[in-house]
Design a protein around this motif. Structure first.
Motif, PDB file in Angstrom:
ATOM      1  N   ARG A   1      -8.008   1.760   3.216  1.00  0.00           N
ATOM      2  CA  ARG A   1      -8.866   2.187   2.120  1.00  0.00           C
ATOM      3  C   ARG A   1      -7.350   2.914   1.664  1.00  0.00           C
ATOM      4  O   ARG A   1      -6.262   3.250   2.814  1.00  0.00           O
ATOM      5  CB  ARG A   1      -9.737   2.674   1.853  1.00  0.00           C
ATOM      6  CG  ARG A   1     -11.224   1.277   2.442  1.00  0.00           C
ATOM      7  CD  ARG A   1     -11.247   0.884   1.642  1.00  0.00           C
ATOM      8  NE  ARG A   1     -12.608  -0.022   1.657  1.00  0.00           N
ATOM      9  CZ  ARG A   1     -14.022   0.499   1.475  1.00  0.00           C
ATOM     10  NH1 ARG A   1     -14.046   1.803   1.176  1.00  0.00           N
ATOM     11  NH2 ARG A   1     -14.888  -0.465   1.899  1.00  0.00           N
TER      12      ARG A   1
ATOM     13  N   GLU B   1      -1.736   1.007   3.750  1.00  0.00           N
ATOM     14  CA  GLU B   1      -2.763   0.102   3.305  1.00  0.00           C
ATOM     15  C   GLU B   1      -2.620   1.019   2.197  1.00  0.00           C
ATOM     16  O   GLU B   1      -1.853   2.035   1.375  1.00  0.00           O
ATOM     17  CB  GLU B   1      -3.727   0.854   4.199  1.00  0.00           C
ATOM     18  CG  GLU B   1      -3.954   0.583   5.466  1.00  0.00           C
ATOM     19  CD  GLU B   1      -5.258   1.163   6.070  1.00  0.00           C
ATOM     20  OE1 GLU B   1      -5.464   0.406   7.137  1.00  0.00           O
ATOM     21  OE2 GLU B   1      -5.606   1.662   5.449  1.00  0.00           O
ATOM     22  N   PRO B   2      -3.637   1.031   1.054  1.00  0.00           N
ATOM     23  CA  PRO B   2      -4.276  -0.691   1.062  1.00  0.00           C
ATOM     24  C   PRO B   2      -3.950  -1.478   0.850  1.00  0.00           C
ATOM     25  O   PRO B   2      -3.040  -1.946  -0.447  1.00  0.00           O
ATOM     26  CB  PRO B   2      -5.583  -0.293  -0.043  1.00  0.00           C
ATOM     27  CG  PRO B   2      -5.407   0.485  -0.750  1.00  0.00           C
ATOM     28  CD  PRO B   2      -4.238   1.658  -0.122  1.00  0.00           C
TER      29      PRO B   2
ATOM     30  N   GLY C   1       0.811  -1.063   0.111  1.00  0.00           N
ATOM     31  CA  GLY C   1       0.081  -0.068  -0.217  1.00  0.00           C
ATOM     32  C   GLY C   1       1.288   0.991  -0.020  1.00  0.00           C
ATOM     33  O   GLY C   1       1.879   1.211   0.526  1.00  0.00           O
TER      34      GLY C   1
END
Length: 823
Positions: A251, A215-216, A204
């Motif tokens: 996310r 993240e992701p 990520g």
């Protein structure tokens, strides 16, 4: 254009490459012919009377494009983006918005099978021959709701010789690795097979400050087997089996701005949403003394810096599909049967307050099953009248579930504080101030949505060769579709599952979440006829012009995401002091379009250059929209009308035998000509545009989300032989766009500036030994790109603090790519 050669569907297609003809060509540089199937016949791109962009599988691999969303960089007027609960796909300013009840206005087809669900556009793909992007209504030949355009993906098919490929990509900064394996060749003299496998992982590019991780994080795996069987001299059969999984942890979301609260509540006024969550301590209050909310201090990070504050979320997805394609040579005609069986399921947990405070979460689960069958007959070419006709059947079932989860005391305590300051008006005043938040402790709001669809359609397209240079194409599709839908929402204890009794909780949830209990069901049946007329004229050997008039439609359906029923009911009849009236949505009507397109496709400089032009104008009536309710839900309705118009250009040119230039440019103008029920943004509310306080404002005369006045790309590819079998290949792509707004409610504070991204590739290959080594750079200019933005849930509706979150595009990345082919 005269005496152009056409190829029967099912034969091997020439590879699409953004380069010049083979290095052995002597004399002037010429372009390789690009073959597409946009008209369900294999034809030269220059002979197809449609605005089409074709991207080859080779280009997809070289550019490191792993999912459909990344394709938009190379196709102007195509926009795709993930959102908190869905995926947006827009062509020429038109898309379906966010709602699990929607099918997409931009149809997606994989080897001839409709992939109308937005979730499928998030899935990884591999080993493609090409992707064709058709802009404008495509309801005749691509008939499942393709009112704005169509994406047509084509898998690589087995060849007549044994071949293999192993390739890998590694990008150290974001921990990305991709490994592909392809094995292909004949098993017998009549049976060929192609096996493609992909494994992709990525750590990520967003730092989660709350959980101290990147993240992701992605974990993807896909496997596809294709069998190509020449059962007889007249029957060719293709069988495709594919399974995939893509799991995502976290996310690419962060809070991008946060403004001081304008609430009259003294405990909130003048403080940002982050400050309220980080530390709100009050003593000496009745009922709730002492009062303390103390979230992780990471919530104070509220600017775009590739860092987020979140308690964690995930999305686990599985897909399966089987496709059978039979081509039977019936004399000079071809009979085609395409059977598609497709399903997917996913589970998601969304930290949908988008902060590191334990405010609330939302859990999702969805299952989808689809069966489709198409039969068509294709006439031979060269006659006065040619035709393609057929029938199509589609049946699908969707089960969707979601629930808001309040799992900590943060939100209940803050609502208690606000209720105390407001004299009890955040719940039932008769029950006393300072206790409204207690009603939502351990709250769950389970919502179940089910819809079944059955569709029949028949289509026919006739081509009249009026002369050697003039052709008239007339077509139409008749469709009848039946849908059944139901949606229920209730309030429960999310730990025990016990239903919460009706009472003050209904007032609290209505006032703070804009949600009410409901149980709805319905059915609908609609029929439609979509016609098209197209005239093609070969002006001379180097230019073809066309004019098209067409009508399109997208069927209606049922809203999966509204938190309230369409009826204007008081959520808490036992509370006469509460004036809250919620008006949600459930059923929406079909969307219609009427389009005119004028175009020209030219081949210049004795075959060394191509330039294609399309001028379009489209009117939409009853445009389907999904509008965020400003709190936690989305309401579907039909905007009155809209129009979109523009100019699209694309071309390529062999500057020398070694240097190729490609380019595309699009100008777009979009206007809502009748849209009185749009979601107000906070600037409109501040300026008094919502006098009745229902959250709806008139957007007539406004543009649409994502629309940029211009967008495009320029590419250069240089290829030269540096030794007996060594070849150097360098590529540079510049992708640019004008100003655009990534918010659904066109919040003027979120307008994004124009930008240009640079992507590049340097490769050295040995075409005799079959190896290649390359460096692949994406977003080398390190542009900060916001692909989607919206109001931070609850920040303004409950606490009076204007705040926004955004989905952030990937920053600069440089990867090493290696491959080995054998024959």
């Amino acid at each position: 254009m005269k005496n152009k050669q056409r190829f029967r569907h099912g034969v091997a297609l020439l590879p699409l490459v953004a380069g010049i003809a083979a290095g052995s060509v002597q004399g002037a540089a010429v372009l390789e012919e690009v073959i597409v199937t946009a008209t369900l016949r294999a034809e030269s791109l220059q002979d197809v009377p449609v605005s089409v962009n074709a991207v080859s599988g080779e280009k997809l691999m070289e550019a490191g494009i792993d999912k459909i969303e990344d394709l938009q960089a190379y196709v102007p007027n195509l926009t795709m983006s993930e959102t908190g609960i869905g995926t947006n796909i827009y062509v020429r300013g038109i898309g379906s918005g966010i709602n699990q009840g929607f099918e997409q206005s931009v149809g997606m087809y994989f080897d001839g099978v409709s992939y109308g669900r937005a979730q499928l556009s998030r899935a990884p793909f591999l080993d493609l021959a090409r992707v064709e992007v058709l802009r404008g209504p495509q309801n005749i030949l691509f008939g499942k709701n393709s009112v704005a355009g169509a994406l047509s993906l084509h898998s690589q098919r087995p060849g007549m010789e044994f071949e293999g490929l192993v390739s890998g990509l590694y990008e150290p900064t974001h921990g990305e690795s991709t490994v592909d394996l392809v094995l292909s060749g004949p098993l017998t003299d009549r049976l060929g097979a192609r096996l493609a496998l992909r494994k992709r992982d990525m750590d990520g590019y967003i730092e989660n400050l709350t959980l101290d991780r990147d993240e992701p994080e992605r974990d993807e795996g896909t496997a596809r087997l294709i069998l190509d069987w020449a059962a007889t001299d007249d029957l060719q059969a293709m069988f495709k089996f594919e399974v995939g999984q893509f799991d995502v942890t976290g996310r690419q979301i962060e809070i991008i701005n946060d403004n001081p609260s304008t609430s009259t509540t003294p405990f909130f006024a003048g403080r940002t949403y982050a400050q309220i969550l980080d530390n709100t301590t009050v003593t000496g209050l009745p009922i709730i003394d002492p009062f303390t909310v103390d979230a992780d201090s990471s919530v104070l990070n509220n600017t775009l810096d590739y860092k987020r504050s979140s308690n964690g979320d995930f999305s686990n997805n599985e897909t399966q599909n089987f496709t059978m394609n039979l081509d039977y040579a019936w004399g000079e005609h071809t009979l085609t049967f395409i059977t598609g069986i497709m399903s997917y399921e996913y589970e998601e947990l969304c930290d949908c307050d988008f902060t590191g405070a334990e405010v609330f979460k939302v859990e999702f689960a969805e299952e989808y099953d689809q069966f489709s069958q198409e039969f068509r007959i294709t006439s031979p070419v060269g006659e006065f009248m040619e035709y393609i006709g057929g029938v199509y059947y589609h049946k699908s079932e969707l089960d969707f579930y979601d629930s808001i989860l309040v799992t900590s005391d943060v939100l209940p305590d803050l609502i208690n504080l606000g209720d105390l300051a407001a004299g009890g008006t955040l719940g039932r005043p008769t029950d006393g101030p300072g206790d409204a938040g207690d009603e939502i402790r351990e709250l769950g709001t389970p919502r179940s949505f089910v819809t079944d669809t059955e569709l029949w359609s028949a289509f026919l397209q006739l081509t009249f060769n009026l002369s050697d240079t003039l052709r008239l194409n007339v077509g139409g599709r008749y469709t009848t579709e039946e849908k059944e839908g139901s949606r229920s929402l209730d309030f429960v204890n999310n730990r025990t599952g016990e239903r919460k009794p009706e009472g003050e909780i209904d007032s609290v949830v209505a006032i703070n979440f804009s949600a009410e209990r409901h149980n709805l069901e319905g059915d609908r049946k609609e029929t439609n006829f979509a016609p098209s007329i197209n005239l093609q004229w070969d002006m001379n050997d180097w230019a073809m012009t066309y004019a098209t008039w067409s009508k399109g439609f997208k069927s209606g359906g049922f809203d999966a995401r509204s938190n309230a029923s369409p009826a204007a009911n008081a959520p808490d009849p036992g509370n006469p002091a509460d004036s809250t009236i919620l008006i949600g949505s459930f059923e929406y009507d079909e969307e219609k379009s009427q389009s005119i397109e004028l175009g020209a496709k030219t081949t210049l400089l004795d075959g060394a250059a191509e330039l294609n032009i399309a001028l379009f104008y489209t009117e939409f009536d009853d445009l389907q929209i999904s509008i965020f309710d400003g709190t936690l839900g989305f309401n579907v309705g039909n905007a009155g009308a809209a129009e979109t118009m523009g100019l699209e250009l694309d071309g390529r040119m062999a500057l020398t035998e070694k240097l190729m230039m490609t380019g595309a440019l699009a100008f777009l103008d979009f206007e809502f000509t009748d849209f009185e029920n749009g979601q107000c943004n906070h600037v409109q509310v501040r300026n008094g545009a919502d006098p009745d306080g229902d959250g709806l404002c008139d957007f007539t005369g406004e543009t649409n989300q994502y629309v940029a006045d211009y967008s495009g790309n320029i590419g250069l590819v240089y290829t030269t032989q540096v030794a007996d079998s060594l070849e150097f290949r360098g590529g540079l792509d510049i992708v640019f766009t004008g100003d655009y707004n990534p918010t659904q409610n066109l919040d003027p504070t979120q307008e994004r500036d124009a930008y240009a991204q640079v992507n590049g590739r340097l490769a050295l290959a040995d075409f005799e030994d079959g190896w290649e080594l390359a460096l692949v750079g994406k977003n080398l200019t390190d542009e900060e790109v916001v692909n989607y933005a919206n109001d931070t849930p609850l920040s303004n509706s409950v606490f009076g603090a204007v705040s926004h979150y955004g989905f952030i595009g990937r920053p600069r990345s440089i990867a090493v790519q290696a491959s080995y082919r054998w024959y």
